[in-house]
Write a protein that holds these residues in place. Sequence first.
Motif, PDB file in Angstrom:
ATOM      1  N   ARG A  75       0.808  -1.225   0.000  1.00  0.00           N
ATOM      2  CA  ARG A  75       0.000   0.000   0.000  1.00  0.00           C
ATOM      3  C   ARG A  75       0.841   1.275   0.000  1.00  0.00           C
ATOM      4  NH1 ARG A  75      -5.399  -1.230   3.749  1.00  0.00           N
ATOM      5  NH2 ARG A  75      -5.607  -3.418   3.139  1.00  0.00           N
ATOM      6  N   ASP A  76       2.137   1.145   0.196  1.00  0.00           N
ATOM      7  CA  ASP A  76       3.042   2.304   0.233  1.00  0.00           C
ATOM      8  C   ASP A  76       2.598   3.320   1.294  1.00  0.00           C
ATOM      9  OD1 ASP A  76       5.192   3.862  -0.333  1.00  0.00           O
ATOM     10  OD2 ASP A  76       4.347   4.769  -2.135  1.00  0.00           O
ATOM     11  N   LYS A 153       3.372   7.231   0.276  1.00  0.00           N
ATOM     12  CA  LYS A 153       2.228   7.999  -0.205  1.00  0.00           C
ATOM     13  C   LYS A 153       1.542   8.750   0.929  1.00  0.00           C
ATOM     14  CE  LYS A 153       0.913   5.309  -4.285  1.00  0.00           C
ATOM     15  NZ  LYS A 153      -0.160   4.496  -4.911  1.00  0.00           N
ATOM     16  N   ALA A 154       1.507   8.138   2.101  1.00  0.00           N
ATOM     17  CA  ALA A 154       0.846   8.762   3.248  1.00  0.00           C
ATOM     18  C   ALA A 154       1.546   8.337   4.524  1.00  0.00           C
ATOM     19  CB  ALA A 154      -0.631   8.384   3.304  1.00  0.00           C
ATOM     20  N   LEU A 155       1.455   9.194   5.534  1.00  0.00           N
ATOM     21  CA  LEU A 155       2.054   8.934   6.833  1.00  0.00           C
ATOM     22  C   LEU A 155       0.934   8.799   7.860  1.00  0.00           C
ATOM     23  CD1 LEU A 155       4.586   8.797   8.661  1.00  0.00           C
ATOM     24  CD2 LEU A 155       4.455  11.289   8.872  1.00  0.00           C
ATOM     25  N   GLY A 184       4.835  18.163   3.055  1.00  0.00           N
ATOM     26  CA  GLY A 184       3.603  18.171   2.284  1.00  0.00           C
ATOM     27  C   GLY A 184       2.987  16.802   2.079  1.00  0.00           C
ATOM     28  N   SER A 185       3.226  15.864   3.000  1.00  0.00           N
ATOM     29  CA  SER A 185       2.682  14.518   2.849  1.00  0.00           C
ATOM     30  C   SER A 185       1.256  14.448   3.393  1.00  0.00           C
ATOM     31  CB  SER A 185       3.561  13.503   3.588  1.00  0.00           C
ATOM     32  OG  SER A 185       3.654  13.860   4.957  1.00  0.00           O
ATOM     33  N   THR A 186       0.451  13.566   2.831  1.00  0.00           N
ATOM     34  CA  THR A 186      -0.882  13.295   3.371  1.00  0.00           C
ATOM     35  C   THR A 186      -0.699  12.580   4.708  1.00  0.00           C
ATOM     36  OG1 THR A 186      -1.772  13.105   1.140  1.00  0.00           O
ATOM     37  CG2 THR A 186      -3.088  12.173   2.930  1.00  0.00           C
ATOM     38  N   THR A 187      -1.270  13.135   5.770  1.00  0.00           N
ATOM     39  CA  THR A 187      -1.015  12.621   7.114  1.00  0.00           C
ATOM     40  C   THR A 187      -2.326  12.363   7.846  1.00  0.00           C
ATOM     41  OG1 THR A 187       1.056  13.881   7.238  1.00  0.00           O
ATOM     42  CG2 THR A 187       0.136  13.074   9.313  1.00  0.00           C
ATOM     43  N   ILE A 188      -2.412  11.190   8.490  1.00  0.00           N
ATOM     44  CA  ILE A 188      -3.548  10.862   9.355  1.00  0.00           C
ATOM     45  C   ILE A 188      -2.982  10.574  10.739  1.00  0.00           C
ATOM     46  CG2 ILE A 188      -5.605   9.461   9.683  1.00  0.00           C
ATOM     47  CD1 ILE A 188      -5.398   8.639   6.770  1.00  0.00           C
ATOM     48  N   TYR A 189      -3.497  11.288  11.727  1.00  0.00           N
ATOM     49  CA  TYR A 189      -2.917  11.284  13.074  1.00  0.00           C
ATOM     50  C   TYR A 189      -4.022  10.922  14.065  1.00  0.00           C
ATOM     51  CZ  TYR A 189      -0.184  13.418  16.972  1.00  0.00           C
ATOM     52  OH  TYR A 189       0.518  13.663  18.128  1.00  0.00           O
ATOM     53  N   VAL A 190      -3.765   9.966  14.925  1.00  0.00           N
ATOM     54  CA  VAL A 190      -4.744   9.529  15.923  1.00  0.00           C
ATOM     55  C   VAL A 190      -4.361  10.054  17.296  1.00  0.00           C
ATOM     56  CG1 VAL A 190      -5.415   7.491  17.273  1.00  0.00           C
ATOM     57  CG2 VAL A 190      -5.671   7.477  14.806  1.00  0.00           C
ATOM     58  N   THR A 191      -5.343  10.605  18.019  1.00  0.00           N
ATOM     59  CA  THR A 191      -5.101  11.048  19.393  1.00  0.00           C
ATOM     60  C   THR A 191      -6.422  11.109  20.154  1.00  0.00           C
ATOM     61  OG1 THR A 191      -4.124  12.780  20.775  1.00  0.00           O
ATOM     62  CG2 THR A 191      -5.333  13.508  18.832  1.00  0.00           C
ATOM     63  N   HIS A 192      -6.315  11.031  21.484  1.00  0.00           N
ATOM     64  CA  HIS A 192      -7.479  11.294  22.342  1.00  0.00           C
ATOM     65  C   HIS A 192      -7.364  12.683  22.958  1.00  0.00           C
ATOM     66  CE1 HIS A 192      -4.374   9.864  25.157  1.00  0.00           C
ATOM     67  NE2 HIS A 192      -4.935  10.702  26.000  1.00  0.00           N
TER      68      HIS A 192
END
Length: 369
Positions: A75-76, A153-155, A184-192
């Motif tokens: 999935r890179d 592709k994404a972080l 400038g990378s597409t980033t998805i970050y999880v946090t509470h």
Amino acid sequence: MTQIELRGVEKFFGAVQVIKDLNLHIDHNEFIVLLGQSGCGKTTTLRAIAGLETIDQGDILIDGKPVQHMKASDRDIAFVFQSFALYPHMSVFENIAFPLKATRKSSSEVDSEVRSVAETLRITHLLGHRPSALSGGDMQRVAIGRALVRRPKALLMDEPIGALDAKLREEMRAEIKRLHMKQGSTTIYVTHDQVEAMSLADRIVIMHEGVLQQIGSPAEVYAYPANLFVAQFVGSPVMNVAPASVSSEGGTARVTVEGAQQGFLFPAELLGRLDGLKAANGSLALGIRPEGIIVRHEAQDGFLPVDAQLIEPLGAYDIVDLKVGSQTLRARTRSGFVAHAGARVFARLDPAQAHFFDTRSGNSLGVRL
């Protein structure tokens, strides 16, 4: 261009459904934060995007291509865990270089890529050290560098700074934001942690019990919460919410908090807007953030007498608990404005900052004056 889309994604662990019909579109270069309480499904969603969890229903698309049946390695996608997960016997250079060596790049290419990422993360001087000689913040920088070095592709980041102390978390929030702006990378970050979400995100995705509650910019979810859960989860302190009734009085609307003898004056427009929504007083809740409560020492028109129950000094300002009927409303005042607990002060609500919710559904009525 890297776009990620989730369409009707569902996930079960046995009989427990942890993701419920999740639909989400993430644009190229966007920084998305998945925010919610522990167990709400945010980490499972992240792992599903990465390919570390299978989904039971729906589609996950990367650049328009379905990937839900692809292995994680195909999935890179790069993943940064909360635990640093560094190889203790390797130097910083070797830890960062590990993903490149697995692809059999030449030594010169590896050296160039590692030093480029290390310069971006400002850890070039640490390349010869082993993880045991690093601080928590530096170890997390190395973990991020290892994820970034192969230009994914994404972080994806799962509470990457949750194990750090308060000062380091603050520093790393700024570092992650700076890094995103530079890479400038597409980033998805999880946090509470809603402070992390507000400070980092382009858009926040708020989840509760596997259900997406609201998507919006930090300003949008703070100023226009979609429901009671969002109102009382985003913000510090959270929004005051109290059962209330609305009545007509002398050409104005009066909003009375449960248990109070007197109500707060609002423009008459409120009556018509609530009537149009058929909101019954028995199922109505008032929402107001602490900065929307105005406190004075002297009696003035529109101000009700209230007693200060508790004062929480926070340096630049205080949070003062005010007894209003059977409810407690938290107000934000300048530091030292209320001298002591038990003091009598006068308060009114800013109608422009008031929210109204249907307590049966929990949804905002969308009434703003």
